[in-house]
Design a protein around this motif. Structure first.
Motif, PDB file in Angstrom:
ATOM      1  N   TYR A 134      38.683  -0.745  18.160  1.00 26.62           N
ATOM      2  CA  TYR A 134      38.326  -1.507  19.355  1.00 26.62           C
ATOM      3  C   TYR A 134      37.821  -2.883  18.927  1.00 26.62           C
ATOM      4  O   TYR A 134      36.876  -2.984  18.162  1.00 26.62           O
ATOM      5  N   MET A 135      38.477  -3.925  19.420  1.00 25.53           N
ATOM      6  CA  MET A 135      38.005  -5.287  19.144  1.00 25.53           C
ATOM      7  C   MET A 135      37.231  -5.772  20.361  1.00 25.53           C
ATOM      8  O   MET A 135      37.813  -6.000  21.424  1.00 25.53           O
ATOM      9  N   ILE A 136      35.929  -5.897  20.217  1.00 21.56           N
ATOM     10  CA  ILE A 136      35.065  -6.243  21.349  1.00 21.56           C
ATOM     11  C   ILE A 136      34.440  -7.617  21.082  1.00 21.56           C
ATOM     12  O   ILE A 136      33.679  -7.790  20.127  1.00 21.56           O
ATOM     13  N   TYR A 137      34.794  -8.570  21.929  1.00 19.56           N
ATOM     14  CA  TYR A 137      34.263  -9.933  21.786  1.00 19.56           C
ATOM     15  C   TYR A 137      33.171 -10.138  22.820  1.00 19.56           C
ATOM     16  O   TYR A 137      33.428 -10.069  24.021  1.00 19.56           O
ATOM     17  N   LEU A 138      31.956 -10.385  22.349  1.00 18.78           N
ATOM     18  CA  LEU A 138      30.821 -10.615  23.241  1.00 18.78           C
ATOM     19  C   LEU A 138      30.019 -11.808  22.738  1.00 18.78           C
ATOM     20  O   LEU A 138      30.058 -12.114  21.535  1.00 18.78           O
ATOM     21  N   PRO A 139      29.270 -12.468  23.617  1.00 17.84           N
ATOM     22  CA  PRO A 139      28.341 -13.499  23.140  1.00 17.84           C
ATOM     23  C   PRO A 139      27.293 -12.901  22.200  1.00 17.84           C
ATOM     24  O   PRO A 139      26.983 -11.710  22.279  1.00 17.84           O
ATOM     25  N   PHE A 140      26.762 -13.728  21.330  1.00 18.10           N
ATOM     26  CA  PHE A 140      25.847 -13.236  20.294  1.00 18.10           C
ATOM     27  C   PHE A 140      24.634 -12.531  20.908  1.00 18.10           C
ATOM     28  O   PHE A 140      24.198 -11.481  20.421  1.00 18.10           O
ATOM     29  N   LYS A 141      24.107 -13.076  22.010  1.00 25.78           N
ATOM     30  CA  LYS A 141      22.911 -12.469  22.629  1.00 25.78           C
ATOM     31  C   LYS A 141      23.218 -11.074  23.165  1.00 25.78           C
ATOM     32  O   LYS A 141      22.407 -10.150  23.041  1.00 25.78           O
ATOM     33  N   MET A 142      24.391 -10.909  23.774  1.00 29.21           N
ATOM     34  CA  MET A 142      24.757  -9.584  24.286  1.00 29.21           C
ATOM     35  C   MET A 142      25.100  -8.633  23.147  1.00 29.21           C
ATOM     36  O   MET A 142      24.841  -7.440  23.225  1.00 29.21           O
ATOM     37  N   LYS A 143      25.678  -9.165  22.083  1.00 27.48           N
ATOM     38  CA  LYS A 143      26.005  -8.332  20.923  1.00 27.48           C
ATOM     39  C   LYS A 143      24.730  -7.794  20.282  1.00 27.48           C
ATOM     40  O   LYS A 143      24.683  -6.649  19.829  1.00 27.48           O
ATOM     41  N   MET A 144      23.691  -8.622  20.277  1.00 28.57           N
ATOM     42  CA  MET A 144      22.421  -8.225  19.650  1.00 28.57           C
ATOM     43  C   MET A 144      21.487  -7.508  20.624  1.00 28.57           C
ATOM     44  O   MET A 144      20.371  -7.155  20.243  1.00 28.57           O
ATOM     45  N   MET A 145      21.933  -7.300  21.859  1.00 27.25           N
ATOM     46  CA  MET A 145      21.086  -6.672  22.879  1.00 27.25           C
ATOM     47  C   MET A 145      20.647  -5.266  22.439  1.00 27.25           C
ATOM     48  O   MET A 145      19.493  -4.867  22.654  1.00 27.25           O
ATOM     49  N   VAL A 146      21.554  -4.521  21.807  1.00 30.06           N
ATOM     50  CA  VAL A 146      21.229  -3.166  21.343  1.00 30.06           C
ATOM     51  C   VAL A 146      20.084  -3.227  20.338  1.00 30.06           C
ATOM     52  O   VAL A 146      19.141  -2.433  20.393  1.00 30.06           O
ATOM     53  N   VAL A 147      20.163  -4.184  19.422  1.00 29.60           N
ATOM     54  CA  VAL A 147      19.132  -4.311  18.384  1.00 29.60           C
ATOM     55  C   VAL A 147      17.795  -4.694  19.007  1.00 29.60           C
ATOM     56  O   VAL A 147      16.754  -4.112  18.673  1.00 29.60           O
ATOM     57  N   TYR A 148      17.823  -5.670  19.940  1.00 30.44           N
ATOM     58  CA  TYR A 148      16.573  -6.091  20.582  1.00 30.44           C
ATOM     59  C   TYR A 148      15.913  -4.922  21.302  1.00 30.44           C
ATOM     60  O   TYR A 148      14.704  -4.683  21.169  1.00 30.44           O
ATOM     61  N   VAL A 149      16.715  -4.200  22.091  1.00 30.29           N
ATOM     62  CA  VAL A 149      16.164  -3.085  22.876  1.00 30.29           C
ATOM     63  C   VAL A 149      15.617  -1.993  21.956  1.00 30.29           C
ATOM     64  O   VAL A 149      14.547  -1.427  22.207  1.00 30.29           O
ATOM     65  N   SER A 150      16.326  -1.711  20.864  1.00 26.23           N
ATOM     66  CA  SER A 150      15.878  -0.671  19.937  1.00 26.23           C
ATOM     67  C   SER A 150      14.565  -1.060  19.269  1.00 26.23           C
ATOM     68  O   SER A 150      13.647  -0.238  19.150  1.00 26.23           O
ATOM     69  N   ILE A 151      14.471  -2.311  18.824  1.00 25.43           N
ATOM     70  CA  ILE A 151      13.236  -2.756  18.172  1.00 25.43           C
ATOM     71  C   ILE A 151      12.077  -2.695  19.148  1.00 25.43           C
ATOM     72  O   ILE A 151      10.977  -2.221  18.819  1.00 25.43           O
ATOM     73  N   PHE A 152      12.293  -3.165  20.372  1.00 28.29           N
ATOM     74  CA  PHE A 152      11.225  -3.165  21.378  1.00 28.29           C
ATOM     75  C   PHE A 152      10.791  -1.732  21.718  1.00 28.29           C
ATOM     76  O   PHE A 152       9.599  -1.424  21.807  1.00 28.29           O
ATOM     77  N   GLY A 153      11.778  -0.830  21.897  1.00 29.13           N
ATOM     78  CA  GLY A 153      11.450   0.565  22.197  1.00 29.13           C
ATOM     79  C   GLY A 153      10.708   1.230  21.060  1.00 29.13           C
ATOM     80  O   GLY A 153       9.736   1.967  21.275  1.00 29.13           O
ATOM     81  N   GLY A 154      11.152   0.975  19.813  1.00 25.37           N
ATOM     82  CA  GLY A 154      10.461   1.554  18.658  1.00 25.37           C
ATOM     83  C   GLY A 154       9.042   1.049  18.532  1.00 25.37           C
ATOM     84  O   GLY A 154       8.115   1.807  18.202  1.00 25.37           O
ATOM     85  N   LEU A 155       8.834  -0.231  18.820  1.00 29.19           N
ATOM     86  CA  LEU A 155       7.480  -0.809  18.753  1.00 29.19           C
ATOM     87  C   LEU A 155       6.564  -0.167  19.785  1.00 29.19           C
ATOM     88  O   LEU A 155       5.403   0.170  19.496  1.00 29.19           O
ATOM     89  N   LEU A 156       7.084   0.028  20.996  1.00 29.16           N
ATOM     90  CA  LEU A 156       6.288   0.688  22.038  1.00 29.16           C
ATOM     91  C   LEU A 156       5.933   2.119  21.639  1.00 29.16           C
ATOM     92  O   LEU A 156       4.811   2.576  21.845  1.00 29.16           O
ATOM     93  N   GLY A 157       6.909   2.840  21.062  1.00 32.21           N
ATOM     94  CA  GLY A 157       6.641   4.207  20.618  1.00 32.21           C
ATOM     95  C   GLY A 157       5.567   4.250  19.559  1.00 32.21           C
ATOM     96  O   GLY A 157       4.691   5.134  19.571  1.00 32.21           O
ATOM     97  N   TYR A 158       5.599   3.285  18.627  1.00 26.63           N
ATOM     98  CA  TYR A 158       4.571   3.215  17.580  1.00 26.63           C
ATOM     99  C   TYR A 158       3.197   2.968  18.188  1.00 26.63           C
ATOM    100  O   TYR A 158       2.211   3.629  17.845  1.00 26.63           O
ATOM    101  N   LEU A 159       3.126   2.021  19.130  1.00 26.02           N
ATOM    102  CA  LEU A 159       1.826   1.685  19.732  1.00 26.02           C
ATOM    103  C   LEU A 159       1.254   2.864  20.515  1.00 26.02           C
ATOM    104  O   LEU A 159       0.061   3.160  20.435  1.00 26.02           O
ATOM    105  N   VAL A 160       2.098   3.549  21.263  1.00 23.59           N
ATOM    106  CA  VAL A 160       1.618   4.680  22.069  1.00 23.59           C
ATOM    107  C   VAL A 160       1.128   5.813  21.175  1.00 23.59           C
ATOM    108  O   VAL A 160       0.113   6.449  21.448  1.00 23.59           O
ATOM    109  N   SER A 161       1.843   6.069  20.057  1.00 25.85           N
ATOM    110  CA  SER A 161       1.435   7.175  19.178  1.00 25.85           C
ATOM    111  C   SER A 161       0.132   6.865  18.451  1.00 25.85           C
ATOM    112  O   SER A 161      -0.569   7.783  18.024  1.00 25.85           O
TER     113      SER A 161
END
Length: 578
Positions: free
Chosen positions: A450-477
């Motif tokens: 699959y060749m998926i062409y997306l803008p850089f911000k949308m391509k990195m959206m998964v990484v941003y969301v994962s980092i933010f979610g992991g940080l929240l999980g760390y703080l809550v624990s």
């Protein structure tokens, strides 16, 4: 003990050998683009024939290979996990029945044999959920059985509806009748049946309740058998899902299931229920991508998810065993110092669940999220996907912190050891598959990348969301319970989110309770009341009274005849005088 050991080893080797055979066949089929369709007639009445059919293509063989591999490893694992069980043979036979029902479902292009596999899964899952035979298990088993009966009834309705066609081989009708009104009715019923089996809203409450089953069963159920049956059925029926009016609602419900399960897992403290809710979240992801018309991606994620989810439950089983059957994660902590290999397996399967790059889950989840970014859906669905991904990272990091890194919180008597080699060998098999299965499957399933062409911000959206979610999980624990309690601050909202949006209450006390009470009243008033009075018992009483009256006259008693003669004479004289 010799008998118990032998049946576990024999079944393990048999299923593992069958799994390797399926893998060889699948490679041959996929390279030669082959499909084998076997059919034999069992009975014929009027114009309708009941036929037993088997469909062997690369998809059914690949899925069978995964089911057999996981079930062989689970049975090998059960040798140690269920070693104190008196009836281990019965447990193994139930697991084998479960696997056989799933295989019957996988290879069936016929709706009758699908019902056999579907109902077999429901029945055997009930037997396995109530395996420990206490009130909690009985209640959970009844909730599971009643929720799944709705899907069984809908499959029966599909069978009766397809009598119009003269055959139950749905595979012949999908392509050229997909725009037909009657096949749309079939598609709607199949979607609703799949929603009950795969626990989508509003049927979600049975999935965490089914955690009353033994942990090896949970590893099998939540990875490749019971809950994936609905997803697999929709993958087979995917051609009917293109023009359905019900499809947008289905997309919304599956997206909300994904979101609800992610939030509830963050409020949960039961180790097995957290993993069960993560399964529910991934099922929502598979169902929603199916409703968007991408069955190959749903199948890809189904297979990769099966490996790391089975491993996750096995690690949870080892930890629960060592914690003296404690499942509360607040009592755990610092486990990586005591059981390093189990901790390694747990962390790798957790990170594969999150979609960390180059583990199994990454290849399917990243592809799914990028395809969602390319689709023309609204912002609400887009945010549902990405927030649910962030919540997955959130509860995973929270779980790792509570189990591996935080201070040890158990009572002073404990026995932690990492030397149960039967469990470790079975976990190592799935550990290897959790690392490599994603890339291998992506090469096998997709003929072209699959060749998926997306803008850089949308391509990195998964990484941003994962980092933010992991940080929240760390703080809550790391929150100190005494300084700030997030539950007491927002008690009503927390109870709503913690209890899966009150779905267990609605299912047990709302729907099932009132339906069962209504059926009890119908039984008492109609079956054992009016209908009994006027049919069974009523007819019996009338005939009994007639027979008593007849026998009274047939006793040839002179007084009776004299009395009758006097009565008749009086009537005769009365008529003459008039």
């Amino acid at each position: 003990m010799f008998m118990k050991t032998s049946i576990c080893f024999n079944m393990f080797f048999f299923l593992f050998f069958m799994s390797m055979m399926m893998f060889m066949f699948m490679m041959y089929f996929i390279m030669n683009n082959m499909v084998i369709f076997l059919e034999w007639e069992i009975i014929s009445f009027n114009s309708t024939m009941i036929k037993m059919s088997i469909l062997l293509d690369w998809m059914s063989l690949l899925f069978m290979m995964f089911v057999l591999l996981i079930s062989s490893v689970v049975i090998f694992y059960s040798k140690s996990y269920m070693s104190s069980e008196l009836n281990l043979n019965r447990f193994i036979i139930l697991v084998l029945l479960f696997v056989f029902s799933m295989i019957l479902l996988i290879i069936s292009p016929n709706i009758i044999s699908i019902l056999l596999g579907w109902d077999g899964l429901g029945l055997v899952s009930y037997c396995l959920v109530i395996y420990y035979q206490n009130f909690k298990s009985y209640n959970a088993g009844m909730l599971t059985a009643l929720s799944n009966r709705i899907g069984d009834v809908l499959i029966l309705l599909v069978i009766s509806w397809m009598l119009n066609y003269g055959s139950w081989n749905y595979i012949f009708y999908l392509e050229f009748m997909k725009n037909d009104y009657e096949m749309m009715v079939v598609g709607t019923m199949i979607i609703m049946a799949a929603m009950t089996k795969s626990a989508q809203i509003p049927f979600s409450s049975w999935l965490p309740a089914a955690m009353a089953a033994p942990t090896p069963v949970s590893a099998l159920v939540h990875s490749s058998t019971l809950v994936t049956a609905g997803v697999y059925l929709l993958i087979r029926f995917n051609l009917l899902l293109e023009n359905l009016f019900f499809l947008k609602l289905f997309l919304l419900l599956s997206g909300l299931t994904m979101f609800m399960a992610g939030i509830s897992a963050n409020y949960e403290f039961d180790l097995k229920k957290i993993i069960a809710l993560s399964t529910l979240s991934q099922l929502g992801l598979m169902m929603s991508i199916l409703s968007m018309g991408m069955p190959d991606l749903a199948f890809f994620h189904l297979l990769t998810h099966a490996m790391f989810k089975a491993l996750l439950f096995m690690c949870a089983g080892v930890i629960i065993h060592m914690m003296n059957d404690t499942q509360d994660i607040r009592f755990m902590g610092g486990l990586s110092n005591y059981i390093p290999f189990t901790s390694l397996c747990m962390n790798i399967s957790n990170l594969a669940l999150c979609g960390i790059p180059f583990l199994a889950g990454f290849y399917s989840k990243d592809l799914i999220l990028e395809m969602v970014s390319m689709s023309n859906l609204n912002m609400f669905i887009y945010f549902l996907y990405y927030i649910s991904t962030g919540l997955t990272m959130y509860y995973t990091i929270r779980l790792i912190m509570y189990l591996m890194i935080n201070n040890y919180n158990l009572i002073s008597v404990y026995n932690l050891y990492d030397e149960d080699y039967v469990m470790l060998k079975s976990m190592f098999t799935l550990l290897f598959m959790s690392v490599v299965s994603g890339s291998c499957l992506s090469w096998m399933i997709f003929y072209y990348p699959y060749m998926i062409y997306l803008p850089f911000k949308m391509k990195m959206m998964v990484v941003y969301v994962s980092i933010f979610g992991g940080l929240l999980g760390y703080l809550v624990s790391k929150m100190n319970v005494y300084s700030f309690n997030k539950f007491l601050g927002t008690y009503n909202l927390s109870s709503f989110l913690c209890l899966m949006w009150f779905m267990p209450n609605l299912s047990t006390y709302g729907l099932n309770y009132y339906f069962l009470m209504m059926s009890q009243n119908l039984l008492k008033n109609i079956d054992m009341g009016w209908s009994e009075m006027y049919s069974g018992q009523g007819m019996y009483n009338i005939l009994k009274n007639y027979s008593i009256f007849n026998s009274f006259y047939q006793m040839n008693n002179f007084k009776i005849y004299l009395f009758s003669f006097i009565i008749w004479m009086m009537i005769f004289l009365f008529i003459l005088l008039i």
